[in-house]
Motif scaffolding. Structure first.
Motif, mmCIF file in Angstrom:
data_model
loop_
_atom_site.group_PDB
_atom_site.id
_atom_site.type_symbol
_atom_site.label_atom_id
_atom_site.label_comp_id
_atom_site.label_asym_id
_atom_site.label_seq_id
_atom_site.Cartn_x
_atom_site.Cartn_y
_atom_site.Cartn_z
ATOM 1 N N ALA A 408 1.039 -1.364 -0.137
ATOM 2 C CA ALA A 408 -0.157 -0.059 -0.027
ATOM 3 C C ALA A 408 0.843 1.215 0.159
ATOM 4 O O ALA A 408 1.766 1.483 0.826
ATOM 5 N N GLU A 410 0.798 5.741 0.066
ATOM 6 C CA GLU A 410 0.111 6.821 0.264
ATOM 7 C C GLU A 410 0.734 8.076 -0.073
ATOM 8 O O GLU A 410 1.876 8.186 0.694
ATOM 9 N N ASP A 439 -7.448 1.412 -3.447
ATOM 10 C CA ASP A 439 -8.539 1.075 -2.470
ATOM 11 C C ASP A 439 -9.547 2.074 -2.197
ATOM 12 O O ASP A 439 -9.234 3.143 -1.875
ATOM 13 N N HIS A 444 -5.640 4.521 -0.639
ATOM 14 C CA HIS A 444 -4.372 4.030 -0.912
ATOM 15 C C HIS A 444 -4.199 3.475 -2.197
ATOM 16 O O HIS A 444 -5.138 3.038 -2.836
ATOM 17 N N ILE A 446 -2.748 0.576 -4.078
ATOM 18 C CA ILE A 446 -2.059 -0.682 -3.855
ATOM 19 C C ILE A 446 -1.421 -1.505 -5.187
ATOM 20 O O ILE A 446 -2.100 -1.497 -6.067
#
Length: 677
Positions: A408, A410, A439, A444, A446
C-alpha cells in the motif's frame, strides 16, 4: 544490413550471479561494439544501465544490443537472473531464435537456471551452454555436465574442455579442430593463440577420451554423421555440420567453457553462436490466427511478405512510448502505416531504431528477422501484434504472471498523488507483472508485484525518477479463494433501472477444480436457444462474480461454474437482467460451497556449509517450511522445500544471521495452495 541467414537473435539466460552480464560485456568488446570493458561489480557494465542495476550489481530489465562477428549480425538480449524478474526472461525468449545458457562452474545448475531452461524449452529455443568461472576454486566442468543431464534432462555435447581449473586454469582445448587455445592477458584476451593439440602429448592424452565421447554422442544423434563415423572419414566441417543439425533439432546442447571475467573462451563462444544457433530462416514459420481468432495461419520469415511483428516490451522514454518489436515477416520503414491487430487500432511508424542498451541508432528500414525499437505505436502493449492493415494476422501473445505480493502506498499530498499515479501508470505499462488499483475505502494505491525485491525496485525508481517519497505499508501477501464442495443456486433479478424493467433468471452450480486448473465457465443449457447477447451477459456476470470471493474479497481460483438454467420473461428479459442474475446466483452458490483461502507457496532452496545445516533447517521449519529434498552440490548442503510466502518476509536476513552469512537463498513462486501445505 546483414543477410537474414546471417542474423542470430539470441538471449543470455542463467541463474543470478552466473556471469551473464560479464559475458555479454566481453562479447561486445571482442566484436568492437564497445572499446572499453565495464564490470558489473564496478557498476560500469554496458547492459546494466539503470542506476538500480549498477548499485545492486544485478540485471533488472532485459537489455538489447546488436554486434557483428565475422559477417554475422548478432542481436543479444541480456536477461535478469533474479526470480522476481522472470517475466523479463519469458517475454525475451518468446521472440528469440536461440539462447546461451550460462552456468557457474562451481554452482552448476541452480534453481533459476532450471526455471529459465524450462521456459526456453517451452518456446522450443535451441541452446548452447557456456560453463563460466572455470578460474574459481571448486570449479568442476564434469559435474556441470552431469547436472545438465540430471536436472535439465539435456544431452550436453562438450565441444571444448578446460585446461586446468581454479588457479591452474590456463586455456581451453578445441575438440573439433584438435587445437589448444590460450588468450593473451596483456590485451585483455583479444589475441587468441592457437597451436596443434599434438604438440602437447599430455594434453592430447587428456583430450582423447573427450573427443571420442563427442564423436560417439554425435553419431548417436545424427544419422548422416553416423555413416561418416563408422567409415572413419570425417573432417572438422563434417562435425560442425552435424552439430548444427542436432542443435537446431534440439537433440543436443553444445557446451563450451571459459572465464568471462578472465577474458578466456569468449571468442570460441561467438564462433559457436554463428555456427550452431539458428537464423530466422532456420526455424518453423511463426504461428498465428486470422483476425477472427479461430483460423490458424503460418507466417514464414519472408522480407517480401505482408508485415507481421510482435511487441515484446514497452518503455516510456521522455514521454514517448518506445516499443520493442520482433519482425517475423515483411519490411518496416519510417512513415509506414500499420495496424495493432490486438487493440484494433491503426498506427503510423514515426521512428525506427537499432538498440544498444540505453543508446539507439536510427534506421531507415527493418526487415523480417530483425529486433528493433519503434516510436509511434501509441496503443501498443506487451504481447500486441503489429501487421499490414490489408493483411491482419494475430500472433500468439505473451502470458502474463499473477502477482503474489501487495504494497500500500499513500501520497503525502494531492500534488504527490498525481505524480504517484503518473509513475505507477508508466511502470504498469512497461511491466506486465505489476498491477495497481486504488482502495476505495482508504484511498491508498495498492501495488502488486512478484516479490519484495520487485516492489523495492519500484519504490526506488519512484523516488529517483519522480522525486517523491510516498508512505508505504508492510508488504501483504496476495491470496485467492476456492470452494471446497459443490453447491448450486438459482437467482432472479427483476428490477426497474433507468425507467426500464430488467428481468433475468439464472441457475448455476459450482465445483472445485484441481490446483492450477484455473476457472472454467460451462453451459449445460442449449445456447442456440438464446440470443448471443444473453449468453455473453451471463458469461460476463459469472466472470465478474469470480473476481471477488465471499470470504475475504480475493479473486476465486480453480472453480468450475456450470450454468444449469436460464429462464426468460417475455418482453422483460434483458442482457442486464441476466448479467445481474448470473452474478447473484454464483455468489449464493459460493456461500454454500465452503470457501477456503489459498496463498502463494514458494519453492525455497538453501545452500549452506555442513556446519550450518542444522541452523538453516530449524529456521526454515520455524517459518512453516517443509523440507522435500536434501542433497550435496559443490561441497555445500542443498535444502529444498516449500513454505508459505506470508511467513518468509525477512527470512533471508535471519538466515544470514543464523549461518554467519554463509548461506545462499533462492525462492520462486510455486503455486497458490492452502497455507498448511
Amino acid at each position: 544490413m546483414a543477410d537474414v541467414s546471417h542474423i542470430r537473435n539470441i538471449g543470455v539466460i542463467a541463474h543470478i550471479d552466473a556471469g551473464k552480464t560479464t559475458l555479454t560485456e566481453r562479447m561486445l568488446f571482442y566484436t568492437r561494439k564497445i572499446h572499453r570493458m565495464g564490470e558489473v561489480h564496478d557498476g560500469t557494465a554496458t547492459m546494466d544501465y539503470m542506476p538500480e542495476e549498477q548499485e545492486r550489481g544485478i540485471t533488472i530489465m532485459s537489455a538489447c544490443t546488436t554486434c557483428e562477428w565475422k559477417q554475422y549480425a548478432i542481436n543479444v538480449v541480456d536477461t535478469p537472473g533474479h526470480v522476481d524478474f522472470t517475466m523479463e526472461v519469458e517475454r525475451s525468449l518468446r521472440v528469440l531464435d536461440g539462447a546461451v545458457g550460462v552456468f557457474c562452474a562451481v554452482g552448476g545448475v541452480e534453481p533459476q537456471s532450471e526455471t529459465v531452461w524450462r521456459q526456453s524449452e517451452h518456446f522450443g529455443v535451441p541452446k548452447l551452454a557456456f560453463v563460466n568461472k572455470m578460474d574459481r576454486v571448486g570449479a568442476d566442468f564434469s559435474a556441470v555436465l552431469e547436472a545438465m543431464r540430471v536436472r535439465l534432462d539435456a544431452t550436453p555435447l562438450p565441444l571444448c574442455v578446460p585446461v586446468g581449473a581454479a588457479e591452474t586454469f590456463s586455456g581451453i582445448i578445441d575438440l573439433v579442430h584438435e587445437t589448444i587455445l590460450t588468450f593473451d592477458p596483456s590485451d585483455q584476451g583479444q589475441t587468441m593463440h592457437t597451436r596443434p593439440l599434438a604438440e602437447d602429448p599430455d594434453l592430447a592424452a587428456m583430450a582423447a577420451p573427450w573427443r571420442e565421447r563427442m564423436t560417439e554422442t554425435l553419431a548417436e544423434q545424427d544419422d548422416h554423421f553416423m555413416e561418416q563415423y563408422f567409415a572413419g572419414s570425417f573432417t572438422p566441417k563434417d562435425i560442425q555440420a552435424a552439430v548444427r543439425r542436432a542443435t537446431l533439432a534440439r537433440r543436443l546442447t553444445p557446451v563450451l567453457a571459459g572465464s568471462a571475467l578472465k577474458n578466456t573462451g569468449v571468442q570460441p563462444l561467438l564462433d559457436a553462436i554463428a555456427a550452431y544457433l539458428p537464423s530466422p530462416l532456420d526455424l518453423p514459420p511463426a504461428k498465428g490466427l486470422a483476425p477472427d481468432g479461430a483460423t490458424p495461419m503460418e507466417i514464414p520469415c519472408d522480407t517480401d511478405a505482408p508485415l507481421a511483428g510482435l511487441v515484446f516490451k514497452v518503455l516510456m522514454d521522455g514521454g514517448r512510448k518506445l516499443s520493442f518489436l520482433r519482425l517475423y515477416a515483411g519490411r518496416l520503414r519510417e512513415g509506414n502505416a500499420c495496424r495493432n491487430v490486438t487493440r484494433k487500432a491503426d498506427e503510423r511508424i514515426s521512428r525506427l531504431y537499432r538498440l544498444h542498451a540505453d543508446h539507439r541508432e536510427q534506421l531507415d528500414e527493418a526487415r523480417a528477422g530483425d529486433i528493433v525499437a519503434v516510436v509511434g505505436l501509441r496503443s501498443a502493449a506487451t504481447g500486441d501484434t503489429i501487421a499490414d492493415p490489408a493483411h491482419p494476422v494475430l500472433l500468439e501473445s505473451i502470458t502474463a504472471y499473477q502477482p503474489v505480493i501487495n504494497l500500500a502506498l499513500e501520497p503525502r499530498n494531492a500534488d504527490e498523488g498525481k505524480t504517484l499515479d503518473e509513475a505507477l501508470a508508466r511502470y504498469c505499462l512497461e511491466d506486465p507483472t505489476l498491477r495497481t488499483e486504488i482502495d476505495e475505502g482508504s484511498g491508498h494505491r495498492i501495488v502488486s508485484g512478484m516479490g519484495e525485491l520487485h516492489l523495492d525496485i519500484i519504490l526506488e525508481r519512484i523516488r529517483r525518477e519522480y522525486g517523491i517519497s510516498p508512505r508505504s505499508g508492510h508488504p501483504q501477501v496476495v491470496k485467492r479463494e476456492t470452494p471446497m464442495h459443490e453447491a448450486a443456486a438459482d437467482a432472479v433479478f427483476d428490477r426497474e433501472l433507468g425507467k426500464q424493467m430488467h428481468h433475468g433468471q439464472v441457475g448455476v452450480s459450482v465445483r472445485p477444480l484441481p490446483r492450477g486448473e484455473g476457472n472454467k465457465i460451462e453451459f449445460a443449457v442449449d445456447t442456440a436457444q438464446y440470443p448471443s447477447a444473453l449468453i455473453e451477459a451471463v458469461r460476463e456476470g459469472v466472470d465478474n462474480a469470480l473476481q471477488s470471493g465471499p470470504l475475504t474479497g480475493y479473486p476465486l481460483q480453480d472453480v468450475a461454474v456450470t450454468v444449469t438454467s436460464m429462464v426468460r420473461k417475455e418482453g422483460q428479459s434483458t442482457p442486464v437482467g441476466f448479467h445481474m442474475a448470473a452474478g447473484a446466483a454464483v455468489r449464493q452458490a459460493l456461500e454454500q460451497a465452503r470457501i477456503t483461502t489459498l496463498e502463494p507457496l514458494m519453492f525455497v532452496e538453501i545452500s549452506v556449509p555442513d556446519s550450518a545445516l542444522g541452523s538453516a533447517i530449524s529456521l526454515f521449519g520455524n517459518r512453516g517450511g517443509k523440507v522435500e529434498n536434501l542433497e550435496e552440490r559443490a561441497g555445500m548442503k542443498i535444502v529444498q522445500g516449500l513454505a508459505p510466502l506470508s511467513k518468509l518476509f525477512g527470512f533471508s536476513t535471519d538466515l544470514r544471521s543464523a549461518t554467519q552469512g554463509r548461506a545462499g537463498l533462492v525462492m520462486r513462486f510455486e503455486r497458490f495452495d492452502s497455507p498448511d501445505l
